[in-house]
Design an enzyme around this catalytic site. Structure first.
Site, PDB file in Angstrom:
ATOM      1  CB  SER A  87     -37.054  10.639 -29.191  1.00 43.07           C
ATOM      2  OG  SER A  87     -36.870   9.742 -28.118  1.00 43.07           O
ATOM      3  CG  HIS A 131     -38.425   7.939 -32.289  1.00 39.72           C
ATOM      4  ND1 HIS A 131     -38.289   7.155 -33.413  1.00 39.72           N
ATOM      5  CD2 HIS A 131     -37.450   7.566 -31.442  1.00 39.72           C
ATOM      6  CE1 HIS A 131     -37.241   6.345 -33.254  1.00 39.72           C
ATOM      7  NE2 HIS A 131     -36.714   6.579 -32.080  1.00 39.72           N
ATOM      8  CG  ASP A 151     -36.354   6.034 -28.400  1.00 38.19           C
ATOM      9  OD1 ASP A 151     -36.126   7.246 -28.258  1.00 38.19           O
ATOM     10  OD2 ASP A 151     -36.133   5.408 -29.457  1.00 38.19           O
ATOM     11  CG  MET A 211     -34.399   1.840 -24.624  1.00 36.48           C
ATOM     12  SD  MET A 211     -33.400   3.160 -23.910  1.00 36.48           S
ATOM     13  CE  MET A 211     -33.385   4.293 -25.284  1.00 36.48           C
ATOM     14  CG  HIS A 270     -35.917   2.816 -32.114  1.00 35.61           C
ATOM     15  ND1 HIS A 270     -34.946   3.729 -31.754  1.00 35.61           N
ATOM     16  CD2 HIS A 270     -35.265   1.695 -32.498  1.00 35.61           C
ATOM     17  CE1 HIS A 270     -33.756   3.181 -31.918  1.00 35.61           C
ATOM     18  NE2 HIS A 270     -33.921   1.956 -32.363  1.00 35.61           N
ATOM     19  CG  MET A 286     -33.271   0.587 -29.271  1.00 38.67           C
ATOM     20  SD  MET A 286     -32.975   2.202 -28.575  1.00 38.67           S
ATOM     21  CE  MET A 286     -34.660   2.765 -28.367  1.00 38.67           C
ATOM     22  CG  MET A 299     -29.472   3.265 -34.086  1.00 34.63           C
ATOM     23  SD  MET A 299     -30.852   4.280 -33.556  1.00 34.63           S
ATOM     24  CE  MET A 299     -30.219   4.944 -32.017  1.00 34.63           C
ATOM     25  CG  PHE A 342     -28.299   6.118 -22.191  1.00 37.76           C
ATOM     26  CD1 PHE A 342     -27.475   5.055 -22.567  1.00 37.76           C
ATOM     27  CD2 PHE A 342     -28.894   6.096 -20.937  1.00 37.76           C
ATOM     28  CE1 PHE A 342     -27.231   3.997 -21.684  1.00 37.76           C
ATOM     29  CE2 PHE A 342     -28.654   5.049 -20.047  1.00 37.76           C
ATOM     30  CZ  PHE A 342     -27.826   3.986 -20.429  1.00 37.76           C
ATOM     31  CG  ASP A 370     -33.119   7.665 -33.006  1.00 40.64           C
ATOM     32  OD1 ASP A 370     -33.644   6.595 -32.642  1.00 40.64           O
ATOM     33  OD2 ASP A 370     -33.060   8.676 -32.293  1.00 40.64           O
TER      34      ASP A 370
HETATM   35  C1  DX5 Z   1     -31.463   6.327 -28.325  1.00 36.89           C
HETATM   36  C2  DX5 Z   1     -32.851   6.527 -28.907  1.00 36.89           C
HETATM   37  C3  DX5 Z   1     -33.009   7.896 -29.504  1.00 36.89           C
HETATM   38  C4  DX5 Z   1     -32.837   9.029 -28.472  1.00 36.89           C
HETATM   39  C5  DX5 Z   1     -32.717  10.356 -29.187  1.00 36.89           C
HETATM   40  O1  DX5 Z   1     -31.271   4.954 -28.074  1.00 36.89           O
HETATM   41  O2  DX5 Z   1     -33.136   5.581 -29.909  1.00 36.89           O
HETATM   42  O3  DX5 Z   1     -34.301   7.998 -30.119  1.00 36.89           O
HETATM   43  O4  DX5 Z   1     -33.963   9.052 -27.625  1.00 36.89           O
HETATM   44  O5  DX5 Z   1     -32.408  11.323 -28.200  1.00 36.89           O
HETATM   45  P1  DX5 Z   1     -31.484  12.578 -28.592  1.00 36.89           P
HETATM   46  O6  DX5 Z   1     -32.180  13.254 -29.754  1.00 36.89           O
HETATM   47  O7  DX5 Z   1     -31.474  13.419 -27.334  1.00 36.89           O
HETATM   48  O8  DX5 Z   1     -30.143  12.042 -28.963  1.00 36.89           O
HETATM   49 ZN    ZN Z   2     -34.958   5.904 -31.102  1.00 35.00          ZN
END
Ligand code: DX5
Ligand code: ZN
Length: 219
Positions: A9, A34, A36, A38, A67, A69, A141, A147, A179
């Site tokens: 990620s 990956h 992310d 947000m 992904h 969010m 999740m 985060f 994840d």
């Molecule tokens: C959290 C993200 C994850 C996160 C994973 O909302 O969707 O992908 O970045 O980070 P780690 O592996 O450090 O938990």
């Molecule tokens: Zn993610």
């Protein structure tokens, strides 16, 4: 022996050297990247979006596992597909009802993408039963989204084994991805429960022994 896919990620990457960080995980054997997204509404954090995806999507050979969010995935899905998302995973909890979940899945498919659906830790896994036949990916999740660097929530394991059984019983193509808080120990638990794809951020980025860590997750 099933091949586990590792998806670093980039939320945990050093954004001052993003090209170098992406190269490093690709050379170290990651098959997916990956990404992310947000929006500060659906989750209490803001990361990055379309311009960053556009600039990196075709700069590597890994699968772009995006992904989102974000609120209103129906509105934004087309932009993410056009910008290079191969898998586009949105949140069940971001949709007002099952009809909208279906609509987002269908839209992603119409645009040539692979559709993923994600559920937060407190969402019961049974709510996705009706979508498994259509989905390409189901993202469990194992942290509250928003985060990197959080600790693994073990309730994800029951969801993974539930999904493994349901998908295998029906012969569906849907991959199971997990994840949040994935490292060697939690990754092994998820593999034993039947996961296909492991997302890892803080366990991978910023560590010298990156290749060893990725190989360890794949074993
Ligand atoms: C959290 C993200 C994850 C996160 C994973 O909302 O969707 O992908 O970045 O980070 P780690 O592996 O450090 O938990
Ligand atoms: Zn993610």
């Amino acid at each position: 022996m099933k091949k586990i896919i590792v998806a670093p990620s980039i939320l945990s990457a050093d954004f001052n050297h993003l090209e170098r960080e992406i190269k490093a995980v690709e050379v170290a054997g990651a098959e997916w990247l990956h990404f992310d997204v947000m929006d500060g509404h659906f989750v209490p954090n803001i990361s990055f979006g379309i311009p960053v995806l556009k600039s990196i999507a075709h700069s590597h050979k890994m699968v772009n596992d995006v992904h989102i969010m974000i609120a209103d995935p129906l509105k934004y899905a087309p932009e993410f597909i056009k910008s290079g998302a191969e898998y586009l995973t949105f949140h069940y909890e971001a949709c007002k009802d099952d009809k909208e979940v279906e609509a987002v899945i269908d839209l992603i498919h119409e645009l040539g993408g692979k559709a993923g659906l994600s559920i937060k830790p407190k969402t019961p896994v049974e709510v996705v039963d009706k979508f498994l036949a259509k989905l390409d990916l189901l993202l469990v999740m194992s942290v509250e989204p928003g985060f990197g660097g959080q600790s693994f929530i073990s309730g994800a394991l029951d969801k993974i084994s539930y999904l493994r059984k349901a998908i295998d019983a029906k012969g569906y193509k849907c991959l199971v991805e997990v994840d949040g808080g994935i490292n060697n120990e939690t990754g092994k638990l998820c593999k034993d429960a039947g996961v296909d794809v492991l997302v890892a951020g803080s366990y991978l980025f910023g560590h010298e022994d990156l290749k060893k860590r990725i190989e360890g997750l794949k074993k």
